[in-house]
Scaffold this active site. Structure first.
Site, PDB file in Angstrom:
ATOM      1  N   LYS A   1       0.867  -1.178   0.000  1.00 40.54           N
ATOM      2  CA  LYS A   1       0.000   0.000   0.000  1.00 40.54           C
ATOM      3  C   LYS A   1       0.904   1.229   0.000  1.00 40.54           C
ATOM      4  O   LYS A   1       2.001   1.197   0.581  1.00 40.54           O
ATOM      5  CB  LYS A   1      -0.849  -0.050   1.273  1.00 40.54           C
ATOM      6  CG  LYS A   1      -1.954   0.972   1.399  1.00 40.54           C
ATOM      7  CD  LYS A   1      -2.731   0.692   2.707  1.00 40.54           C
ATOM      8  CE  LYS A   1      -3.881   1.655   2.896  1.00 40.54           C
ATOM      9  NZ  LYS A   1      -4.637   1.354   4.147  1.00 40.54           N
TER      10      LYS A   1
ATOM     11  N   SER B   1      -9.551  -1.127   7.413  1.00 46.35           N
ATOM     12  CA  SER B   1      -8.996  -0.872   6.077  1.00 46.35           C
ATOM     13  C   SER B   1      -8.295  -2.045   5.404  1.00 46.35           C
ATOM     14  O   SER B   1      -7.971  -1.965   4.224  1.00 46.35           O
ATOM     15  CB  SER B   1      -8.028   0.316   6.129  1.00 46.35           C
ATOM     16  OG  SER B   1      -8.764   1.517   6.097  1.00 46.35           O
TER      17      SER B   1
ATOM     18  N   SER C   1      -9.548   1.246   3.253  1.00 44.08           N
ATOM     19  CA  SER C   1      -8.717   2.031   2.371  1.00 44.08           C
ATOM     20  C   SER C   1      -7.691   1.211   1.581  1.00 44.08           C
ATOM     21  O   SER C   1      -7.185   1.689   0.565  1.00 44.08           O
ATOM     22  CB  SER C   1      -7.986   3.109   3.166  1.00 44.08           C
ATOM     23  OG  SER C   1      -7.117   2.522   4.116  1.00 44.08           O
TER      24      SER C   1
END
Lengths: 480, 99
Positions: A81, A180, A156
């Site tokens: 990420k 997330s 996310s």
């Protein structure tokens, strides 16, 4: 031209093949890059670390030719990420304010993966600064759900989950502050693991809400996430909130776990009228399957659970507003060039650099921390957090695990919630409680509703990560 | 929907000032509505009985984590650490005058 294969094998199998010279790190990286290129229309990634990945692959292959032992992740490509500081590309957190930021050092999690031979091939899209549940808050673009391009992948860590399901890599890294990792795992059909708070170092991970932020893996199987957790976890002198790992580690051994000894609590508040019927059916199916192994199933209640989201949306913005103060345009990040004075430089740099959701959360955080409101909001929320933790402690005297859906729905349409911030926040309703309590939680695929994946969430007491992964491994086998 | 914690335009401007943000008129209107709704939602905590409970600020149970006060070389050069600085002069970060 590299022929694109169908699916990655188990990570231990691939790493053993690399070590044995049956395949090379270079082949794996090229394979990964070819799939990344073929699936670029899903917009899962912000940057590709091609050059550095190929260099690392060459180094690993050369060492193997010299009969050197590489490690448990020899040649395994992965995607991080974009809130992990990593070499090979910029680190942006999908935000304009960090659009040109180049990491001077790497996150401990990345360093530990690389030390075992893993290779970071790309950086994944996310909601900017991890503020969101859909990747629609990315300052750059929205990632498309790998099962249905009109829907969000969840967030996310939406780019990471999408990358795993599109088979770009055998595993990806995410962060989970309020759900997330688990939410995108649920929406995309991946396994997503949120460890006990502190089990993986946060050093080199761009901070969101420091008291609930955790680092964790997303992959196709529980065995793969367990292995990755084992590599990343453990005390780090660079993160004073990190904790020791279990002496036995987390890698799953042969199937010696006996589910019939487990007592599993079905969380009443997570199976209420707000959950879609199609989701509830699949979760009940999974619970029945577990019951048939001899595991004891018990309905339990945590009365304060419905308050967790409200507490979270005070605590989290409070910590965000504090953590985002460092972005002031002076030492790093976007800096407005034509400011009239220092104050103007701060304000213009922040106002141009931050997107709408970051500003919204900074404003809420500033409000709940400001004098006159601190006790009523922030302190109250942290005290409700204590009440919730006490309830978790009490039910964990009766049961070993808690079970329920990861989210009340399957993936929603792009644009469906993006104009209503509060509605978007409600997506996290079943994931935030474990962050507030610091307990581990996993989302594993549990069938579909109208062809869209559903996630089964299992939680365990703090530091019971090993037991949680063992039960999840059994559940995964039952649901295949 | 949830009760609205009525935030005035003035409240929004004051918050923006505290947070070092400059908002456009459109943003002020939008945040006035959205923040009121979000704060209305979280206000459900006001009626929760928490008598006798202390707030939780961290969940690890760790206390006073210290380390030796010594220099550890992590192999990161000064140049590397300064490469993201917007305005650098003689290896120093240049900012506008404070006073």
């Amino acid at each position: 031209m590299v022929a694109i294969m169908n699916k990655w094998q188990a990570i231990t199998v691939i790493a053993n093949d690399v070590q044995a010279g049956k395949t090379s790190a270079r082949d794996l990286v090229e394979q990964s890059l070819a799939i990344i290129d073929a699936k670029k229309d899903y917009k899962a990634l912000i940057a590709i670390c091609r050059e550095r990945a190929l260099e690392r692959a060459k180094d690993i292959d050369d060492r193997i030719k010299n009969n050197q032992k590489i490690g448990r992740l020899a040649g395994i490509p992965f995607i991080a990420k974009d809130n992990f500081l990593a070499f090979g590309a910029k680190t942006t957190a999908a935000s304009n304010i960090l659009k040109n930021f180049e990491a001077p050092y790497q996150a401990t999690a990345i360093e530990r993966l690389e030390a075992e031979g893993a290779i970071c091939v790309a950086k994944a899209n996310m909601d900017a600064f991890a503020h969101g549940s859909s990747t629609e808050n990315s300052d750059f673009f929205t990632t498309l759900n790998p099962n249905d391009k009109t829907r969000v992948p969840g967030g996310s860590s939406g780019g990471s989950a999408t990358a795993v399901i599109l088979d770009m890599v055998p595993f990806a890294l995410g962060t989970d502050t309020g759900g997330s990792i688990r939410l995108p795992a649920s929406f995309c059909g991946a396994v997503g693991y949120k460890p006990t708070y502190g089990l993986v170092s946060r050093s080199g991970v761009i901070a969101m809400a420091s008291s609930t932020d955790v680092v964790g893996p997303l992959a196709r199987t529980v065995a793969d996430v367990a292995l990755i957790l084992d590599v990343m976890s453990g005390r780090d002198p660079l993160d004073s909130t990190s904790v020791e790992k279990d002496a036995k580690g987390y890698q799953l051994q042969t199937a010696n776990y006996k589910p019939q000894t487990a007592i599993i609590g079905v969380v009443k508040e997570y199976m209420d009228k707000n959950v879609d019927n199609g989701v509830k059916e699949q979760i009940n199916y999974a619970i029945d399957k577990l019951a048939k192994t001899g595991a004891k199933i018990k309905e339990i209640s945590l009365p304060s659970l419905p308050l967790a989201l409200a507490a979270y949306y005070i605590i989290c913005p409070a910590e965000i507003s504090s953590n985002l103060n460092r972005y002031d345009g002076q030492r790093f990040g976007f800096s407005y060039k034509n400011a009239t004075n220092l104050d103007d430089s701060y304000k213009k740099s922040r106002s141009i650099g931050f997107g709408a959701e970051a500003k919204r959360r900074i404003m809420i955080g500033t409000y709940v921390l400001s004098s006159g409101y601190y006790d009523a909001y922030y302190k109250k929320a942290q005290t409700v957090r204590t009440k919730l933790i006490h309830e978790f402690n009490k039910v964990f005297e009766e049961v070993d695990f808690l079970i329920g859906p990861t989210a009340p729905t399957t993936a929603f349409k792009i644009g469906e919630n993006s104009k209503q911030p509060l509605k978007m926040y409600l997506t996290d309703i079943m994931t935030v409680a474990s962050n507030l309590a610091g307990i581990p939680a996993i989302s594993i695929p549990a069938g579909t509703n109208q062809k869209l994946p559903i996630g089964l969430q299992i939680m365990a007491p703090q530091k019971h990560d090993k037991q949680l992964l063992e039960l999840a491994n059994v559940a995964e086998g039952l649901l295949k | 929907m949830y009760q609205m914690a009525k935030l005035s335009r003035g409240d929004i401007l004051k918050l923006a000032q505290l947070a070092q943000l400059e908002l456009t008129d459109g943003e002020i209107d939008k945040f006035q509505k959205e923040l009121s709704e979000i704060l209305g939602y979280v206000e459900q905590l006001q009626n929760v009985n928490v008598e006798g409970l202390q707030p939780t600020y961290q969940v690890t149970g760790l206390k006073n984590v210290t380390r030796k006060d010594e220099i550890i070389d992590y192999g990161v050069s000064q140049a590397e650490l300064l490469k993201n600085v917007p305005t650098l002069e003689n290896k120093q970060i240049k900012v506008r005058r404070v006073l």
